[in-house]
Motif scaffolding. Structure first.
Motif, PDB file in Angstrom:
ATOM      1  N   GLY A 132      -5.992   3.167   1.799  1.00 28.52           N
ATOM      2  CA  GLY A 132      -5.276   4.118   2.630  1.00 28.52           C
ATOM      3  C   GLY A 132      -6.056   3.949   4.146  1.00 28.52           C
ATOM      4  N   LEU A 153      -2.392   9.093   0.985  1.00 26.87           N
ATOM      5  CA  LEU A 153      -3.217   8.357  -0.378  1.00 26.87           C
ATOM      6  C   LEU A 153      -4.721   8.658  -0.231  1.00 26.87           C
ATOM      7  CD1 LEU A 153      -3.140   6.038  -2.526  1.00 26.87           C
ATOM      8  CD2 LEU A 153      -3.581   4.044  -0.395  1.00 26.87           C
ATOM      9  N   MET A 154      -5.202   8.837   0.767  1.00 20.81           N
ATOM     10  CA  MET A 154      -7.007   9.355  -0.327  1.00 20.81           C
ATOM     11  C   MET A 154      -7.478  10.702   0.711  1.00 20.81           C
ATOM     12  SD  MET A 154      -9.005   7.468   3.749  1.00 20.81           S
ATOM     13  CE  MET A 154      -8.005   8.508   5.381  1.00 20.81           C
ATOM     14  N   ILE A 178      -4.727   1.337   6.589  1.00 22.91           N
ATOM     15  CA  ILE A 178      -3.476   1.676   7.620  1.00 22.91           C
ATOM     16  C   ILE A 178      -3.719   2.846   8.010  1.00 22.91           C
ATOM     17  CG2 ILE A 178      -1.992   0.247   5.985  1.00 22.91           C
ATOM     18  CD1 ILE A 178      -0.903   3.097   4.939  1.00 22.91           C
ATOM     19  N   VAL A 179      -4.774   3.821   8.012  1.00 21.42           N
ATOM     20  CA  VAL A 179      -4.512   4.906   8.822  1.00 21.42           C
ATOM     21  C   VAL A 179      -5.033   4.289  10.167  1.00 21.42           C
ATOM     22  CG1 VAL A 179      -6.054   6.891   9.669  1.00 21.42           C
ATOM     23  CG2 VAL A 179      -4.614   7.131   7.261  1.00 21.42           C
ATOM     24  N   LEU A 197      -6.554  10.545  -3.614  1.00 16.25           N
ATOM     25  CA  LEU A 197      -8.047  10.283  -4.742  1.00 16.25           C
ATOM     26  C   LEU A 197      -8.888  10.726  -4.534  1.00 16.25           C
ATOM     27  CD1 LEU A 197      -7.298   6.329  -3.724  1.00 16.25           C
ATOM     28  CD2 LEU A 197      -7.140   7.541  -5.627  1.00 16.25           C
ATOM     29  N   VAL A 198      -8.714  12.118  -3.346  1.00 20.05           N
ATOM     30  CA  VAL A 198     -10.104  12.739  -3.496  1.00 20.05           C
ATOM     31  C   VAL A 198      -9.896  13.884  -3.935  1.00 20.05           C
ATOM     32  CG1 VAL A 198     -11.504  13.878  -1.686  1.00 20.05           C
ATOM     33  CG2 VAL A 198     -11.033  11.272  -1.004  1.00 20.05           C
ATOM     34  N   TYR A 246       1.094   8.294   5.292  1.00 21.62           N
ATOM     35  CA  TYR A 246       1.256   6.993   3.916  1.00 21.62           C
ATOM     36  C   TYR A 246      -0.797   7.282   3.868  1.00 21.62           C
ATOM     37  CZ  TYR A 246       6.011   5.973   5.499  1.00 21.62           C
ATOM     38  OH  TYR A 246       6.670   5.854   4.535  1.00 21.62           O
ATOM     39  N   GLY A 247      -1.442   6.936   4.378  1.00 18.93           N
ATOM     40  CA  GLY A 247      -2.311   5.918   4.125  1.00 18.93           C
ATOM     41  C   GLY A 247      -3.267   7.678   4.047  1.00 18.93           C
ATOM     42  N   CYS A 248      -3.481   8.468   4.987  1.00 17.93           N
ATOM     43  CA  CYS A 248      -3.729  10.189   4.886  1.00 17.93           C
ATOM     44  C   CYS A 248      -3.638  10.505   3.486  1.00 17.93           C
ATOM     45  CB  CYS A 248      -3.688  10.734   5.782  1.00 17.93           C
ATOM     46  SG  CYS A 248      -4.158  10.223   7.060  1.00 17.93           S
ATOM     47  N   ILE A 296       0.408   6.113   9.174  1.00 21.47           N
ATOM     48  CA  ILE A 296      -0.598   6.688   9.060  1.00 21.47           C
ATOM     49  C   ILE A 296      -0.339   8.299   7.829  1.00 21.47           C
ATOM     50  CG2 ILE A 296      -1.786   9.022  10.459  1.00 21.47           C
ATOM     51  CD1 ILE A 296      -1.829   6.406  13.030  1.00 21.47           C
ATOM     52  N   LEU A 342       1.433   2.272  -3.363  1.00 20.64           N
ATOM     53  CA  LEU A 342       0.430   2.266  -4.646  1.00 20.64           C
ATOM     54  C   LEU A 342       0.441   3.684  -3.806  1.00 20.64           C
ATOM     55  CD1 LEU A 342      -1.686   1.796  -6.379  1.00 20.64           C
ATOM     56  CD2 LEU A 342      -2.825   0.899  -4.012  1.00 20.64           C
ATOM     57  N   ILE A 380       1.107  -0.745  -0.154  1.00 19.02           N
ATOM     58  CA  ILE A 380      -0.065   0.115   0.075  1.00 19.02           C
ATOM     59  C   ILE A 380       0.445   1.546   0.140  1.00 19.02           C
ATOM     60  CG2 ILE A 380      -1.616   1.019   1.277  1.00 19.02           C
ATOM     61  CD1 ILE A 380      -2.847  -1.778   2.190  1.00 19.02           C
TER      62      ILE A 380
END
Lengths: 567, 288
Positions: B103, A271-272, B106-107, A275-276, A267-269, A265, A221, A218
């Motif tokens: 995403g 990514l989101m 993982i958060v 995308l938005v 990375y996840g933020c 965290i 990605l 991820i």
């Protein structure tokens, strides 16, 4: 200072991973999320070969590449059968299975302890044993991988990949070999990831399963999506940002394990948020003239275009494609039965009938998109039964789709160039072995595509994105793309539907000119004016059966057919 | 024979657990067509919430369960309203919500670690051991089966008897048509995210009681939910239940022949084979 070199080495590793993942995700549109598993295969292969067999450089690296490429074919198999959500989930499952095998195969991989003591590269007395020295190897690795990816994507093959991403069946319908493209892009992407894995093992001198979890996939990605899918420089930029950004966390006072979680965290933020708010990424895919990799102003004489647009037969009309007693059943439902048709050069044949009559099924059978339950199909007297659509396009039978299926995120001229036949640059080996041939041919093809666009009067819009065309222009582009295949049998599925009278008057002569030049044309049409205007012979289908065959005038005067048609 | 009966019982118990996970995930997936991967860490969040309330704060377990259900429902609804809704508004292609969901996964998963720490958290409850002939099980196992039956029956009644339930079923059949006939699809989506996530809190608490909560438990949970739905056939909640039981049984009976360390992989292999061979699910025709 060492620390900065260390971060630079990490950047190189992730830039390789993001670049290789971008090939799969960005260019080919294959969201197969098992990249960290292939990275792991690369790392473990090198670790095992160096520690147990003591093999010298570059044997472990080559073995890593080959083994990962081989394994990736296992992942390519699902990608040939399923797409979308299913591919994502099945590839995540594969990633888990690979990691589980690594952890459970203790005798080979050391289980959860991993493998330590992997020797770094050394040439004589010069060992790459500091981050600064290792950076040389990492940068060379990145440069080589980036060059391979660049060669692949800025080429006819790369364009074909994007066409496949935009619409797989349309890609087949212009003669592209989906199987070849998917398997090879998987293998190359995996091979490049294995280079990063091999470098990883050498650099840390240790490999453990923890480094290759789903979170890692991820993470990579996120780099690709942040930087821009389908843009090579984007993935590298994404890698740079996501490697450096979390390092800044080190300057905040917090325990190490919390910092590690904060990193994920972030990375996840990212990514989101991308995308938005900016789904195309920081550096979007190249469009307009930049999408082309040769100049388009090359001049070219008319004769060659004529060769592409002309049928191969002489002045007389002869049968080219013939279907006999074709029948197709889906479970208990018969879509079409006992359908016989002969498509002749210089002729336009029409298929009419109410919705659900089996017209599109007939097209699917004749072009290899469906296999008939029963019956025979011959092209110039030779059976073509069971041949794949892209083979048939190469042999001279091509079709369009009722719902257009343009490659919407590509430019108008790209939509046409990708359909041109016999491109050396569609084979990966040629890109590396015969770059000059590929380039010369590409120059010719670009000019040829321009000519075809001129023929349908779309040349003014050559570098616009197909998605921005008007409906009528889209229809013209469909015609241009079909012409580009150079096929002598052209099957048009409702080329006129939804067009106003003015546009109709533009397209009709195009079809007539094609027939005059010797093409065998078949159209599905609802507009009876069109049918009477251009067709030489008309098939009336209803409920899967051929109700009548004859000239338009004969069919129009049959009251029973008229009643059936308008019921 | 005794071993077979024991494995069969284990399979049915685990099957109830998977069926419940499948029910929650399937409700969201078949109604909204969003592959809500963050369903996993929401399960984790629910388990840790129950531990916080009933373990750390010492309140009765029922309060802990209520808290877990509430937190899960809030997180589920929150992820729809903040993330998926924004993507839907942008007209993002269908795959994008799933990628965004990874995403979010993982958060949330790491947020659990930051908030609650990473160690395994357990909750001691009186769990008595029962025997039925040669078959052994604990009272937690009984709760797993009972909670599944109660929730499945209640959900079935809700879907069939109430206005919103029928709206959900309509949207499951055909989202476009549901919109056309005037169903408020936004409201229905919010309801299924709340309901599906709330349901997932129950198996979450069961895992907490049985094995203890860990930050990685969510991954297995969402995968099992997904496997149940796929095996059963997308769009069919009865299929998800059957799928959950089938996977539970295969996984448990597989132990007969397969070494324990591979047990965790069985479901992934089942998923892989299912998607490859029969992506429409085993029972896709059963609903009509």
């Amino acid at each position: 200072m060492e620390y900065i070199y260390h971060v630079a080495v990490l950047f190189c590793l992730y830039a390789i991973l993001a670049t290789s993942f971008n090939l799969l995700v960005g260019f080919a549109g294959l969201f197969a999320l098992s990249h960290a598993a292939l990275y792991a295969i690369g790392a473990y292969t090198t670790a095992i070969l160096t520690t147990t067999l003591g093999l010298p450089f570059p044997v472990p690296l080559i073995a890593s590449i080959l083994f990962a490429a081989l394994l990736s074919i296992v992942i390519a198999v699902p990608a040939l059968r399923v797409s979308g959500h299913y591919l994502v989930i099945v590839s995540l499952a594969l990633q888990v299975i690979v990691l589980q095998v690594i952890v459970n195969w203790k005798s080979l991989t050391g289980g959860t302890d991993g493998i330590s003591g992997v020797p770094t590269y050394s040439f004589g007395s010069f060992a790459l044993d500091t981050p600064a020295r290792f950076l040389i190897a990492a940068m060379l690795g990145l440069a080589a991988c980036y060059w391979v990816a660049w060669r692949l994507t800025r080429s006819p093959f790369g364009r074909a990949l994007r066409a496949m991403r935009e619409n797989e069946s349309a890609a087949q319908s212009v003669g592209l070999d989906i199987l070849y493209m998917k398997v090879s892009v998987f293998a190359i992407s995996a091979g490049l990831a294995a280079v990063a894995g091999s470098l990883f093992a050498r650099y840390f001198s240790y490999v453990g399963a923890d480094s290759f979890s789903i979170n890692e996939t991820i993470y990579i990605l996120a780099m690709v999506i942040l930087g821009g899918t389908g843009n090579l420089r984007g993935a590298v930029l994404g890698a740079a940002i996501l490697v450096v950004l979390p390092e800044l966390l080190k300057f905040l006072p917090m325990p190490v394990d919390i910092a590690d979680k904060m990193r994920l965290i972030i990375y996840g933020c990212v990514l989101m948020a991308v995308l938005v708010f900016r789904p195309q990424g920081l550096l979007p895919e190249l469009r307009g003239k930049k999408a082309m990799f040769v100049q388009t102003d090359a001049e070219r004489d008319e004769a060659d275009t004529a060769k592409l647009l002309d049928g191969e037969t002489g002045a007389t009309s002869e049968t080219v494609l013939e279907g006999r007693n074709l029948c197709k059943r889906f479970g208990g439902i018969t879509a079409i039965s006992d359908f016989s048709i002969a498509l002749r050069s210089h002729r336009i044949t029409g298929l009419i009938g109410p919705n659900g009559a089996g017209k599109t099924t007939a097209f699917n059978l004749l072009t290899g998109f469906l296999k008939p339950t029963d019956g025979q199909i011959d092209l110039r007297g030779k059976s073509i039964l069971g041949k794949k659509p892209h083979h048939l396009v190469a042999s001279g039978v091509a079709r369009s789709f009722q719902d257009l299926r343009l490659f919407t995120n590509m430019t108008v001229i790209e939509n046409v160039v990708v359909a041109l036949p016999n491109q050396a640059g569609h084979r990966i080996s040629n890109l590396f072995l015969k770059p000059l041939t590929v380039r010369a041919q590409e120059r010719e093809n670009t000019a040829l595509a321009m000519q075809i666009l001129r023929f349908v009067e779309l040349d003014g819009k050559a570098h616009e994105t197909a998605a921005d065309l008007s409906y009528a222009e889209e229809k013209l582009l469909v015609v241009a793309r079909l012409l580009a295949t150079g096929a002598e049998v052209l099957l048009f599925d409702e080329p006129m539907s939804g067009l106003d009278q003015t546009t109709l008057r533009e397209i009709l002569p195009v079809l007539r000119r094609l027939a005059e030049r010797g093409k065998a044309i078949c159209i599905i049409e609802h507009n009876l004016d069109v049918i009477t205007g251009i067709c030489d012979e008309v098939f009336f289908l209803d409920e899967g059966r051929t109700m009548a065959v004859g000239s338009p005038a004969e069919l129009m005067s049959d009251p029973e057919l008229a009643e059936r048609y308008f019921k | 024979m005794d071993l077979f009966l024991q494995l069969l019982a284990n399979g049915l118990i685990n099957g109830s657990h998977y069926a419940l996970l499948g029910l929650g995930f399937g409700l969201i997936f078949s109604t909204t067509r969003i592959v809500h991967f963050a369903y996993g860490p929401i399960v984790t969040f629910a388990a840790y919430t129950a531990w916080l309330i009933s373990g750390s704060m010492g309140l009765p377990l029922i309060v802990g369960i209520a808290g877990a259900v509430l937190v899960a429902a809030l997180l589920g609804t929150g992820s729809y309203l903040t993330l998926y809704r924004a993507l839907e508004r942008n007209g993002a292609p269908p795959l994008i919500p799933l990628i965004a969901s990874l995403g979010l996964t993982i958060v949330l998963e790491n947020l659990v670690g930051v908030l609650f720490g990473t160690g395994v958290r357990t909750l001691d409850v009186d769990s008595s051991v029962h025997f039925l002939g040669p078959v052994f099980f604990t009272s937690i196992h009984v709760w797993q089966v009972v909670s599944f039956v109660v929730i499945a029956v209640a959900l079935g009644a809700f879907l069939r008897r109430t206005r919103y339930g029928r709206a959900i079923l309509a949207m499951t059949d055909d989202p476009e048509m549901a919109r056309v006939i005037g169903i408020d699809t936004l409201k229905v989506s919010i309801i299924v995210f709340a309901l599906g996530s709330a349901i997932s809190a129950v198996p979450a608490v069961m895992v907490l009681l049985k094995d203890g909560a860990s930050t990685h438990m969510g991954f297995a949970a969402v995968f099992m939910g997904f496997v149940a739905v796929i095996v059963g056939g997308v769009g069919s909640l009865r299929g998800a239940i059957a799928g959950g039981y089938l996977v539970g049984l295969v996984e448990s009976l597989g132990l007969w022949q397969i070494p324990t360390e591979w047990q965790g992989s069985i479901s992934f292999v089942v998923l892989f084979l299912m998607i490859m061979l029969r992506p429409q699910g085993l029972f896709s025709m059963a609903r009509k």
